[in-house]
Design a protein around this motif. Structure first.
Motif: not given
Lengths: 115, 117
Positions: B1-8
């Motif tokens: 599964d694709v994961k896009v993580t935004q730091s805040s």
């Protein structure tokens, strides 16, 4: 120029009732069309897409959409809404080259579900 | 599964500060995007990148810049934050589409809600 319009900003339906969210597009050629959903506090998730072929497209979570070229529409439907469907829904069309994946989004429709 | 993580998830900054919003994706996607989301306006594209060190202005690039030094990371920079940049910022990624394969779906992070006071 490509554009997409969602005429309804807010819609309220009762749980178990049917749902239709409207989307009208402006596009030079045969369009690619998308519906995304954004649940509260989340990013957007793809519900379904139309590229070509059958004009009735099935998506996730029991949603479907019908492409009508004569009406320049791609309306999203669900026969029976669940409380968990409360979210914001976005229709989108491509912008520019198909390789880039850039999309133009409509203004969004917020769906509220009454118990 | 694709994961896009935004730091805040939430940021509060003062007017005039330099602000960095970070985004990382784990699926080796070529394309990365920064969108801004405001009520009644939908999502508007700020910047797009299709490769390392490559960037392209979107519809509302004024007041923003971006950096893509590695394929998995795409940073949005507000050089001097202003109150009209208070908004929800969404990062997304996708594969580079190829002809008949058409568009690859965008995969979004959960967003960063930025408040500039």
């Amino acid at each position: 120029a490509q554009s997409v319009t969602q005429p309804d900003i807010h819609i309220t339906v009762s749980e178990g009732a049917s749902l239709e969210l409207r989307c009208n597009y402006s596009y030079g050629a045969t369009p690619y069309l998308f519906w995304y959903v954004q649940s509260p506090g989340q990013g957007l998730q793809l519900l379904l897409k139309y590229f070509s072929g059958d004009t009735l497209v099935q998506g996730i979570k029991g949603f479907e959409a019908e492409f009508k070229r004569s009406q320049s529409s791609f309306n999203l439907r669900k026969p029976s809404v669940h409380w968990s469907d409360a979210a914001e829904y976005f229709c989108a069309v491509p912008k520019g080259s198909s390789n880039t994946g850039k999309l133009i989004f409509g203004q969004g429709t917020t769906l509220q579900v009454k118990p | 599964d694709v994961k896009v993580t935004q730091s805040s998830r939430y940021l509060v900054k003062r007017t005039g500060e330099k602000v960095f919003l970070e985004c990382v994706q784990d699926m080796d996607h070529e394309n990365m995007f920064w969108y801004r989301q405001d009520p009644g306006l939908g999502l508007r594209l700020i910047y797009f990148s299709y490769d390392v060190k490559m960037k392209e202005k979107g519809d509302i690039p004024e007041g923003y810049s971006v950096s893509r030094e590695k394929k998995e990371r795409f940073s949005l920079i507000l050089e001097s934050a202003s109150t009209n940049q208070t908004s929800m910022y969404l990062c997304a990624s996708s594969l580079w589409g190829q002809g008949a394969r058409g568009y690859s779906p965008l995969h979004f992070g959960n967003g960063t809600r930025l408040t500039v006071t």
